[in-house]
Write an enzyme that holds these catalytic residues in place. Structure first.
Site, mmCIF file in Angstrom:
data_model
loop_
_atom_site.group_PDB
_atom_site.id
_atom_site.type_symbol
_atom_site.label_atom_id
_atom_site.label_comp_id
_atom_site.label_asym_id
_atom_site.label_seq_id
_atom_site.Cartn_x
_atom_site.Cartn_y
_atom_site.Cartn_z
ATOM 1 N N HIS A 1 0.882 -1.259 -0.073
ATOM 2 C CA HIS A 1 0.096 0.224 0.087
ATOM 3 C C HIS A 1 0.891 1.265 0.099
ATOM 4 O O HIS A 1 0.616 2.314 0.553
ATOM 5 C CB HIS A 1 -0.946 0.092 1.141
ATOM 6 C CG HIS A 1 -2.065 -1.132 1.098
ATOM 7 N ND1 HIS A 1 -3.103 -1.187 0.495
ATOM 8 C CD2 HIS A 1 -1.910 -2.216 1.971
ATOM 9 C CE1 HIS A 1 -3.744 -2.244 0.742
ATOM 10 N NE2 HIS A 1 -3.122 -2.979 1.552
ATOM 11 N N ASN B 1 -10.152 -3.521 1.712
ATOM 12 C CA ASN B 1 -9.640 -3.449 0.219
ATOM 13 C C ASN B 1 -11.110 -3.104 -0.497
ATOM 14 O O ASN B 1 -11.885 -2.871 -0.039
ATOM 15 C CB ASN B 1 -8.980 -4.687 -0.356
ATOM 16 C CG ASN B 1 -7.670 -4.733 0.116
ATOM 17 O OD1 ASN B 1 -6.873 -3.868 0.268
ATOM 18 N ND2 ASN B 1 -7.311 -6.175 0.639
#
Length: 502
Positions: A59, A132
């Site tokens: 990320h 997500n």
């Protein structure tokens, strides 16, 4: 204010001392050596050398914004969380979007899952839902997570991304098939962060005022409508604008077109969990909406871009440990692993006092016995006791926040295989249903094209073995899907179709 520039602030050192020479270093004569005593040079260069904190392992590339969460429905029958105790109640939020596998300088339109990390600044503390844009994940046991991420990064010899590593891992871990199918569909290349759904992904628990527990999943449905790139469109955008998703979010909020998501939950009782045909805590599985319908909860809106990206977006540190009274954990293996890994990653990247940074700090009162450590920039507890129990302070546990005991299914500890239970090794029914019943014809065609393109990159002496094994998984999910992929790869179907289907 300076006398000659009444409208400007004084230039100072980090300690507050005003100084003048910001561009010229003190030297012996016009062409002589520099003097060690010019500490401004040291301060500038030393700070510059340390401007980059460690990049997130996953990320790394992301964007974020502040906004609000508003309660629209009463769900007090499920949770006693104070944030939900009144319809119309609002709290401040911070939402960070990201790609997962790429480095900080990678393109926003890469084929990759997207992070959807939400923080709610509630009166009972910060509540993080770290999810997500997909309801499932590639693996179901946290011991496999680092191995999986290694395959998404760079080959240790070539330092290049390797389709061979990725498909080798996926072919040897059929539990990944559900997420791989989503990744290879157009959902793997969202048009923007505003035009995708978010998911808490994990199974969490809710506890009501009667100390009754239910299992829940969180869903965030975009009100902007789902929009995705096709594979070729995503490839084109990488060459046109590597920061497309970042730019899209900033520009939209600057135009006051504030993006919104509807917040919904699925609820499963303890009894339903016991008889559900799959493990309800398996992160590679979904709960069918027909059996566990979405329940409206509220709405989130993003309406403020941080004034400084680094201070807020880069230094944001989310963790599933940040729960509030009335919200809790579950036996979800991946959730249990993230409880350890996320705060540990933040302490490594930002330091042990990372929760004092403004984006991470609880805006309401906090009391604990943590002291000292690098970058402790508050009052460090002043002269209050740094131990418990003690006879001098007034900080003590409030038993009203005690969670009810949780009944466990077994008292036998062992290294159970992640596919140990009934239905746990069914990696094909849900991906097959997704392909047959959810995707339309155009989406199925794009899926096949994307898979063929991606698998064509597999190379080396194990190429045929890896491709044939992965083809077996596609065939087990859906025969037509397997046939289409095999044809695209030029593989002899007789050698690829499994003798038996499970």
């Amino acid at each position: 204010m300076t006398e000659d520039s009444p409208n400007k602030q004084k230039l100072t050192t980090a300690s507050g001392r005003p100084y003048v020479e910001h561009e010229n270093t003190q030297s012996v004569g016009n062409r002589g050596p520099l003097l060690l005593q010019d500490f401004i040079l040291h301060e500038k260069m030393a700070h510059f050398n340390r401007e980059r904190i460690p990049e997130r392992v996953v990320h790394a590339k992301g964007t974020g914004a502040y906004g609000t969460f508003k309660v629209t429905q009463d769900i007090s029958q499920y949770t006693k969380a104070k944030i939900f105790n009144q319809i119309g109640k609002e709290c401040k939020i911070f939402l960070r979007f990201s790609t997962v596998g790429g480095e900080k300088g990678s393109a926003d339109s890469e084929r990759d899952p997207r992070g959807f990390a939400l923080r709610l600044y509630t009166e009972d503390g910060n509540w993080d839902i770290v999810g997500n844009n997909t309801p499932v994940f590639f693996v179901k046991d946290p011991k496999k997570f680092s191995d999986f991420i290694h395959t998404q990064k760079r080959d240790p010899r070539t330092n290049l991304k390797s389709p061979t590593m990725m498909w080798d891992f996926w072919s040897l871990n059929p539990e990944s098939l559900h997420q791989v199918m989503i990744l290879m569909s157009d959902r793997g290349t969202p048009y923007s962060y505003r035009h995708m759904d978010g998911f808490g992904s994990h199974t969490f628990s809710m506890i009501n005022a009667a100390n009754e527990r239910v299992w829940v999943k969180f869903h965030f449905k975009t009100q902007q409508g789902i929009q995705n790139f096709t594979g070729p469109e995503a490839d084109a955008m990488r060459s046109q604008d590597m920061d497309h998703a970042q730019r899209d979010l900033v520009d939209a909020i600057d135009r006051k077109e504030f993006p919104k998501w509807s917040v919904k939950i699925q609820v499963m009782t303890a009894q339903e969990a016991k008889i559900f045909r799959w493990n309800p805590f398996d992160l590679t599985k979904v709960w069918p909406h027909g059996e566990f319908p979405l329940i409206d909860v509220g709405e989130i809106e993003l309406n403020e871009i941080p004034k400084n990206y680094f201070a807020h977006v880069e230094q944001a540190a989310f963790a599933p440990t940040n729960q509030v009274d009335g919200i809790g954990f579950s036996p979800d293996r991946m959730l249990q692993g993230r409880i350890l890994s996320y705060p540990d990653a933040a302490r490594h990247r930002l330091g042990v006092n990372y929760e004092q940074l403004s984006v991470n700090a609880c805006p309401f009162i906090t009391n604990n016995f943590h002291r000292d450590g690098a970058m402790r920039f508050d009052d460090n507890g002043n002269d209050s006791p740094n131990y418990f129990p003690n006879s001098f302070g007034d900080v003590a546990p409030d038993l009203a926040y005690k969670e009810p005991a949780q009944e466990l299914d077994s008292s036998l500890a062992d290294w159970y295989d992640r596919n140990h239970g009934e239905g746990d090794n069914d990696h094909y029914t849900q991906p097959g249903n997704l392909y047959r019943n959810v995707m339309n014809e155009a989406e199925r065609k794009n899926l096949v094209n994307n898979i063929v393109t991606a698998m064509s990159g597999v190379s080396g002496p194990k190429r045929d073995q890896i491709i044939n094994l992965q083809l077996c998984h596609w065939f087990r999910a859906d025969i037509a899907l397997g046939m289409a992929i095999a044809k695209g790869l030029g593989v002899d179907v007789e050698s690829a179709v499994p003798k038996q289907h499970s």
